[in-house]
Scaffold this active site. Structure first.
Site, PDB file in Angstrom:
ATOM      1  N   LYS A  76       0.846  -1.202   0.000  1.00 45.46           N
ATOM      2  CA  LYS A  76       0.000   0.000   0.000  1.00 45.46           C
ATOM      3  C   LYS A  76       0.876   1.245   0.000  1.00 45.46           C
ATOM      4  O   LYS A  76       1.910   1.274   0.693  1.00 45.46           O
ATOM      5  CB  LYS A  76      -0.908  -0.034   1.246  1.00 45.46           C
ATOM      6  CG  LYS A  76      -1.950   1.079   1.300  1.00 45.46           C
ATOM      7  CD  LYS A  76      -2.865   0.881   2.507  1.00 45.46           C
ATOM      8  CE  LYS A  76      -3.935   1.951   2.612  1.00 45.46           C
ATOM      9  NZ  LYS A  76      -4.838   1.755   3.763  1.00 45.46           N
ATOM     10  N   SER A 151      -9.701   1.595   2.812  1.00 41.39           N
ATOM     11  CA  SER A 151      -8.851   2.379   1.936  1.00 41.39           C
ATOM     12  C   SER A 151      -7.769   1.559   1.229  1.00 41.39           C
ATOM     13  O   SER A 151      -7.153   2.047   0.297  1.00 41.39           O
ATOM     14  CB  SER A 151      -8.181   3.499   2.729  1.00 41.39           C
ATOM     15  OG  SER A 151      -7.320   2.964   3.711  1.00 41.39           O
ATOM     16  N   SER A 175      -9.858  -0.608   7.074  1.00 37.25           N
ATOM     17  CA  SER A 175      -9.333  -0.517   5.710  1.00 37.25           C
ATOM     18  C   SER A 175      -8.645  -1.759   5.175  1.00 37.25           C
ATOM     19  O   SER A 175      -8.248  -1.765   4.015  1.00 37.25           O
ATOM     20  CB  SER A 175      -8.366   0.653   5.610  1.00 37.25           C
ATOM     21  OG  SER A 175      -9.092   1.828   5.476  1.00 37.25           O
TER      22      SER A 175
END
Ligand code: GLN
Length: 478
Positions: A76, A151, A175
């Protein structure tokens, strides 16, 4: 069928496939599909192939290999890798190149993992759909008209599309689990403090944790094994020794007590998700586990509490992005004040600005006691709810999300609707306990469904063991 870490490692070990071929396969899939899916913000193909060849050479020479030697992974884009951009999917950090490795990255390097690139996310991890990325759109590989969740939507989409067998995400309020549920993969949020946050760009520091994403539960357990542990660079990391996260895999379920939360029985729950929960409960009972109803009386306050604490911490954490350090500076400015305001105004997107305003407001004089301090008090109540619940059960079983993946654009105009999609994930972050989401079938529109298990502090191993049973049950033809 997605390949699992176990099957890939077997093929690497037997020589059926080289790491270079494995990485090349991932790069081919990325090249073929990512224009459409949008999982990655940057791909470092050449560097990945170079590292893979080095691992292959060492393997041929019979050198001792790390736990993830030659295995590709997607990261990420809020986790720092030296020499790679860390954009947090924000215009603010578009040109920032990290001068250092996060602790999890150092550990992955030591284990021989290979970094394919950085994945898309909601800007600064604020969102539940990846639609708040300032840099690119991501679609759900299992349902192309839908969001991948967020997210960490880029990371879960990358695993779901077979672009990477493993990925790292981060969770402040859900997330990892929420996008894992939407994309039909496994995602785990560790106990707060289990994994170092050093090198993770901070959002809500008392809530943030980095966690593993994989196509199956054993893959998640192994990735967690590599990244977990105390770190002197993160004062909130826990000194507890790291247990064997695979120890409970395959263990019998007999005698386990599984809690079902009465407050989670809401009308808003999609019927197919309720059906998955019923099926999971029947399976657990058939295996000799006991299912008990438990109460988490402060559940209704979880979302407002989270959105006060997370925004308060975000407003403070994001103060460092000021046009002076790290970031792009606005042009044509005439004085210092303008430099700050214009740089921040141009650099941050709408949702990030909304969070900074909310957080600054609830910390401001005259409102601090009413909002922030009360939110902290309620957070303590929520922690106590869980402590009491875990007197009655070993693990808690719950839906990960109230609905399966929603349509792209469906909630972007309604921030509150977007916030409410976190209702079942936020409490574990507030309480600091570990939780895992695993695929639990599909709904009538063929969109993946996720269920989650939550455990007491540092209860990851048992939680992984039970999640693996349930995931296999749902994966088997019924
Ligand atoms: N969706 C939640 C939010 O918008 C959680 C985000 C996260 O876990 N990073 O804050």
């Amino acid at each position: 069928m997605l390949s699992t870490l176990g099957s890939i490692r077997e093929k690497l070990g037997s020589g059926e496939i080289s790491s270079e071929e494995l990485v090349q396969n991932c790069l081919n899939t990325i090249q073929g599909q990512d224009e459409k899916i949008g999982a990655f913000l940057q791909v470092h193909g050449e560097k990945a192939l170079e590292s893979a060849r080095e691992i292959d050479r060492r393997r041929q020479q019979g050198e001792a290999m790390g736990a993830l030697a030659g295995i590709p992974i997607a990261i990420k884009d809020n986790i720092n890798i030296e020499g790679f951009h860390t954009t947090c999917a924000s215009r603010m950090l578009e040109n920032f190149i990290s001068p250092y490795d996060a602790t999890v990255i150092q550990k992955l390097k030591a284990a021989g993992a290979i970094f394919l690139g950085k994945t898309n996310m909601d800007e600064f991890a604020m969102g539940s759909s990846t639609e708040h990325s300032a840099l690119r759109k991501t679609v759900n590989p299992c349902a192309p008209s839908c969001v991948p969740g967020g997210s960490s939507g880029g990371s879960t989409a990358a695993v779901a599309a077979g672009m990477a067998p493993l990925a790292l995400g981060s969770s402040t309020g859900g997330s990892i689990r929420q996008p894992a549920a939407f994309c039909g993969v496994v995602g785990l949020k560790p106990t707060y403090g289990r994994v170092s946050r050093y090198g993770l760009v901070a959002f809500g520091s008392s809530l943030d944790q980095i966690g593993p994403i994989a196509s199956d539960v054993p893959g998640c357990a192994e990735l967690l094994q590599v990244i977990a542990g105390h770190d002197p660079f993160d004062s909130t990391s826990a000194p507890n020794p790291v247990e064997d996260f695979s120890a409970w895999l395959g263990q019998p379920l007999k005698g386990l007590r599984i809690g079902l939360v009465s407050e989670f029985e809401t009308e808003g729950l999609q019927p197919e998700i309720q059906a998955a929960l019923t099926r999971a409960t029947a399976f657990l009972k058939a295996q000799g586990a006991e299912c008990v109803t438990i109460q988490l009386p402060h559940t209704e306050y979880a979302i407002p509490t989270y959105y006060l604490i997370a925004t308060a911490e975000a407003s403070s954490n994001l103060a460092r992005f000021d046009g002076v350090r790290y970031t792009k500076r606005a042009e044509g400015i005439r004085n210092l004040q303008e430099m700050y305001t214009q740089s921040r105004n141009q650099g941050f997107g709408m949702e990030v600005k909304r969070r900074i305003l909310l957080g600054t407001y609830c910390l401001s004089s005259g409102y601090y006691e009413g909002y922030y301090l009360n939110a902290q008090r309620v957070r303590t109540k929520i922690i106590e709810d869980y402590q009491q619940a875990f007197q009655k059960c070993d693990l808690i079983l719950a839906p990960t999300t109230p609905t399966s993946a929603f349509e792209i654009g469906e909630k972007t105009q309604d921030p509150v609707a977007m916030y409410l999609s976190d209702i079942f994930t936020v409490p574990a972050n507030l309480a600091g306990i570990p939780a895992i989401s695993f695929p639990s079938g599909k709904d009538q529109k063929n969109r993946p469904i996720g269920l989650q298990l939550m455990a007491p502090f540092f209860g990851e191993a048992k939680m992984l063991g039970v999640a693996d049973h349930l995931h296999r049950h749902f994966a088997a033809p019924s």
